[in-house]
Design a protein around this motif. Structure first.
Motif, mmCIF file in Angstrom:
data_model
loop_
_atom_site.group_PDB
_atom_site.id
_atom_site.type_symbol
_atom_site.label_atom_id
_atom_site.label_comp_id
_atom_site.label_asym_id
_atom_site.label_seq_id
_atom_site.Cartn_x
_atom_site.Cartn_y
_atom_site.Cartn_z
ATOM 1 N N THR A 153 0.833 -1.200 0.000
ATOM 2 C CA THR A 153 0.000 0.000 0.000
ATOM 3 C C THR A 153 0.867 1.248 0.000
ATOM 4 O OG1 THR A 153 -1.727 -1.141 1.248
ATOM 5 C CG2 THR A 153 -1.808 1.266 1.235
ATOM 6 N N LEU A 154 0.568 2.152 -0.915
ATOM 7 C CA LEU A 154 1.175 3.480 -0.918
ATOM 8 C C LEU A 154 0.211 4.425 -0.221
ATOM 9 C CD1 LEU A 154 3.224 5.659 -1.927
ATOM 10 C CD2 LEU A 154 1.817 5.821 -3.993
ATOM 11 N N TYR A 155 0.709 5.217 0.730
ATOM 12 C CA TYR A 155 -0.152 6.103 1.499
ATOM 13 C C TYR A 155 0.595 7.377 1.844
ATOM 14 C CZ TYR A 155 2.647 4.713 5.501
ATOM 15 O OH TYR A 155 3.699 4.504 6.354
ATOM 16 N N GLY A 156 -0.111 8.355 2.382
ATOM 17 C CA GLY A 156 0.566 9.567 2.805
ATOM 18 C C GLY A 156 -0.366 10.615 3.368
ATOM 19 N N LYS A 157 0.248 11.647 3.943
ATOM 20 C CA LYS A 157 -0.461 12.819 4.451
ATOM 21 C C LYS A 157 0.340 14.059 4.057
ATOM 22 C CE LYS A 157 -2.333 10.469 8.546
ATOM 23 N NZ LYS A 157 -2.473 10.516 10.028
ATOM 24 N N ILE A 158 -0.370 15.096 3.623
ATOM 25 C CA ILE A 158 0.273 16.358 3.284
ATOM 26 C C ILE A 158 -0.427 17.459 4.065
ATOM 27 C CG2 ILE A 158 0.913 17.942 1.444
ATOM 28 C CD1 ILE A 158 0.588 15.637 -0.528
ATOM 29 N N GLU A 159 0.312 18.114 4.944
ATOM 30 C CA GLU A 159 -0.253 19.187 5.767
ATOM 31 C C GLU A 159 0.624 20.428 5.660
ATOM 32 O OE1 GLU A 159 -0.416 20.753 10.252
ATOM 33 O OE2 GLU A 159 -0.138 18.595 10.013
ATOM 34 N N ASP A 160 -0.010 21.563 5.455
ATOM 35 C CA ASP A 160 0.733 22.812 5.415
ATOM 36 C C ASP A 160 -0.153 23.916 5.981
ATOM 37 O OD1 ASP A 160 2.944 24.361 5.015
ATOM 38 O OD2 ASP A 160 2.597 24.710 2.888
ATOM 39 N N GLY A 161 0.491 24.917 6.586
ATOM 40 C CA GLY A 161 -0.300 25.986 7.175
ATOM 41 C C GLY A 161 0.529 27.200 7.541
ATOM 42 N N PHE A 162 -0.180 28.200 8.035
ATOM 43 C CA PHE A 162 0.426 29.472 8.421
ATOM 44 C C PHE A 162 0.410 29.596 9.942
ATOM 45 C CE2 PHE A 162 -0.290 33.915 9.688
ATOM 46 C CZ PHE A 162 0.894 34.482 9.240
ATOM 47 N N ASN A 163 1.566 29.930 10.523
ATOM 48 C CA ASN A 163 1.702 30.117 11.969
ATOM 49 C C ASN A 163 2.009 31.578 12.295
ATOM 50 O OD1 ASN A 163 1.542 27.335 12.014
ATOM 51 N ND2 ASN A 163 3.330 27.044 13.319
ATOM 52 N N TYR A 164 1.403 32.049 13.376
ATOM 53 C CA TYR A 164 1.750 33.370 13.900
ATOM 54 C C TYR A 164 2.110 33.226 15.369
ATOM 55 C CZ TYR A 164 1.243 38.011 15.941
ATOM 56 O OH TYR A 164 1.463 39.161 16.651
ATOM 57 N N THR A 165 3.316 33.667 15.751
ATOM 58 C CA THR A 165 3.788 33.648 17.132
ATOM 59 C C THR A 165 3.825 35.076 17.657
ATOM 60 O OG1 THR A 165 5.175 31.701 16.690
ATOM 61 C CG2 THR A 165 5.667 32.970 18.671
ATOM 62 N N THR A 166 3.203 35.307 18.826
ATOM 63 C CA THR A 166 3.088 36.672 19.354
ATOM 64 C C THR A 166 4.410 37.211 19.878
ATOM 65 O OG1 THR A 166 2.473 35.822 21.533
ATOM 66 C CG2 THR A 166 0.675 36.331 19.983
ATOM 67 N N ASN A 167 5.257 36.341 20.435
ATOM 68 C CA ASN A 167 6.515 36.795 21.021
ATOM 69 C C ASN A 167 7.590 35.753 20.755
ATOM 70 O OD1 ASN A 167 8.715 37.418 22.701
ATOM 71 N ND2 ASN A 167 7.416 38.364 24.249
ATOM 72 N N ALA A 168 8.472 36.042 19.807
ATOM 73 C CA ALA A 168 9.602 35.179 19.506
ATOM 74 C C ALA A 168 10.871 35.998 19.700
ATOM 75 C CB ALA A 168 9.514 34.659 18.071
ATOM 76 N N ARG A 169 11.462 35.885 20.895
ATOM 77 C CA ARG A 169 12.598 36.729 21.286
ATOM 78 C C ARG A 169 12.244 38.213 21.167
ATOM 79 N NH1 ARG A 169 16.074 34.060 24.527
ATOM 80 N NH2 ARG A 169 16.713 32.074 23.620
ATOM 81 N N GLY A 170 10.973 38.532 21.495
ATOM 82 C CA GLY A 170 10.530 39.914 21.468
ATOM 83 C C GLY A 170 9.976 40.374 20.139
ATOM 84 N N ASN A 171 9.920 39.488 19.154
ATOM 85 C CA ASN A 171 9.435 39.850 17.826
ATOM 86 C C ASN A 171 8.198 39.032 17.459
ATOM 87 O OD1 ASN A 171 11.733 41.617 17.142
ATOM 88 N ND2 ASN A 171 12.906 39.713 17.189
ATOM 89 N N ASP A 172 7.426 39.532 16.488
ATOM 90 C CA ASP A 172 6.344 38.744 15.916
ATOM 91 C C ASP A 172 6.942 37.706 14.979
ATOM 92 O OD1 ASP A 172 4.391 40.225 17.186
ATOM 93 O OD2 ASP A 172 4.193 41.655 15.539
ATOM 94 N N GLY A 173 6.324 36.519 14.942
ATOM 95 C CA GLY A 173 6.808 35.463 14.060
ATOM 96 C C GLY A 173 5.750 35.051 13.066
ATOM 97 N N TYR A 174 6.038 35.180 11.771
ATOM 98 C CA TYR A 174 5.129 34.773 10.701
ATOM 99 C C TYR A 174 5.813 33.668 9.904
ATOM 100 C CZ TYR A 174 3.105 39.364 11.780
ATOM 101 O OH TYR A 174 2.569 40.458 12.416
ATOM 102 N N GLN A 175 5.173 32.475 9.843
ATOM 103 C CA GLN A 175 5.850 31.340 9.217
ATOM 104 C C GLN A 175 4.866 30.446 8.462
ATOM 105 O OE1 GLN A 175 7.371 29.966 13.135
ATOM 106 N NE2 GLN A 175 9.340 29.746 12.076
ATOM 107 N N MET A 176 5.326 29.890 7.352
ATOM 108 C CA MET A 176 4.661 28.752 6.723
ATOM 109 C C MET A 176 5.334 27.506 7.273
ATOM 110 S SD MET A 176 2.208 29.746 4.753
ATOM 111 C CE MET A 176 1.909 28.220 3.874
#
Length: 386
Positions: A24-47
């Motif tokens: 059986t060949l199988y899989g999962k693909i997940e992707d999304g956008f993250n926002y962190t309020t405080n990352a070493r004092g900065n906002d964090g925007y990430q895929m």
């Protein structure tokens, strides 16, 4: 006619072989956008890829050997959707790679790179090991319920399920001549299920888990490069319970982790050692309460609260940091294979003034450790399974 006479028996043989085995060949693909309020004092925007379900593809198969025995195998590769790179340190089959024999009567014996008993038996009792993922795990994923590491050179035995009870044991070799216990792992776990009731427990022991940052590390041993802690010894104990009634699921989990003579924490990006001293031991107690409710078969809301208390001993004193974390997730299934979800986690750290990253909020999966005691991470993501 002669060619047809040769081809027909070949087709019949291939059909007979196919009837006795499957791949059986199988899989999962997940992707999304993250926002962190405080990352070493900065906002964090990430895929970010695979935070809840781990983007992957894999092959698994079985062959009927007769008399209730089957040859089994599984090869599973993790990857990052955003870059196309392989995960788990660039391993081709970093998530799982094993082969074994399964018996209907006697259970299953497998060898290779595998999940440990705490992942198989205890982790499903937690929110992050069951219906969600990374953002809901305990600080630093100290108990490995979010699969931070897998185990190399491992022999694993799983019993057949008897009256709802299943047990599992594992031993993983150091593969080092003259260093039998230098980077080895062993553990066991059990699970019981009866209707909507599910109970799981596990014990795990690691010796000298390896890291590329340690000059004397055994890089061919049981746990290499993806371990959370560099330490002489570590043991994890966990027990949890889930109960499903109607449209709702409620759960409670407790885990205790001892880390002796630690030198590094994979989640630290700043100061590792206390000022003027070194660590003797880290101990973590995690208490989790979680719940989930299906408004419809396609729509659910889940919530989780975790309280973690640590006891950190060093050559310059003892420290007792604490973390409170509240997480929420709203999930909607667009189809049987595709889902969209929105989730968030809030963490408050009670500082122990260690002078290290232990003093700050640090949600697993955030853009970086917070510069203060509070941190929030939000995630909007899409999941497709095949």
């Amino acid at each position: 006619m002669k060619r047809i006479g040769v081809a027909l028996p070949a087709i019949m043989i291939a059909t007979a072989v196919h009837a006795q085995s499957s791949v059986t060949l199988y899989g999962k693909i997940e992707d999304g956008f993250n926002y962190t309020t405080n990352a070493r004092g900065n906002d964090g925007y990430q895929m970010q890829s695979g935070y809840d379900y781990g983007s992957r593809w894999g092959l698994k198969g079985t062959e009927d050997l007769g008399a209730g025995y089957h040859a089994v195998f599984q090869l599973e590769s993790g990857f990052d959707v955003n870059t196309g790179k392989m995960s788990q340190g660039g391993r081709e089959f970093g998530r799982q790679a094993y082969v074994g024999i399964a018996s209907d009567q006697y259970g299953t014996l497998t060898v290779g790179r595998q999940y440990d008993p705490s992942v198989d038996m205890f982790s499903p009792m937690t929110a992050n090991g069951n219906w969600t993922g990374y953002l809901f795990s305990h600080p630093y994923d100290n108990d490995n319920t979010d699969y931070s590491f897998r185990v190399n050179n491992a022999i694993k035995y799983v019993t057949p399920t008897i009256h709802g009870f299943t047990a599992e044991g594992m031993y993983a070799f150091s593969n080092q001549a003259g260093g039998f216990s230098n980077n080895r792992l062993y553990g066991f776990g059990a699970q019981y299920q009866n209707g909507g009731l599910q109970i799981g427990a596990s014990y795990l022991k690691l010796n000298n888990a390896s890291s590329a940052t340690v000059a004397s590390a055994n890089s061919s041993g049981a746990v290499t490069s993806d371990n959370t802690f560099n330490a002489r010894s570590q043991q994890n104990i966990g027990i949890g319970i889930n109960y499903t009634i109607g449209k709702a699921l409620v759960g409670f989990a407790y885990s205790h982790v001892d880390v002796y003579d630690p030198t590094a924490n994979a989640y630290f990006t700043g100061t590792t050692q206390p000022a003027g001293g070194t660590w003797n031991a880290w101990k973590f107690d995690n208490f989790e309460v979680s719940g989930l409710y299906h408004f419809t078969p396609a729509l659910y809301l889940g919530a989780c609260y975790t309280y973690t208390q640590a006891s950190l001993s060093s050559t310059v004193g003892k420290f007792d940091p604490k973390w409170h974390q509240l997480s929420l997730k709203l999930n909607y299934d667009l189809s049987t294979r595709t889902s969209v979800f929105l989730e968030g986690a809030y963490q408050h750290a009670v500082s122990a003034n260690t002078g290290t990253d232990f003093d700050f909020a640090n949600i697993p999966g955030s853009a970086d450790v917070s510069s203060g005691r509070n941190q929030m991470v939000y995630r909007l993501a899409l999941l497709h399974m095949f």
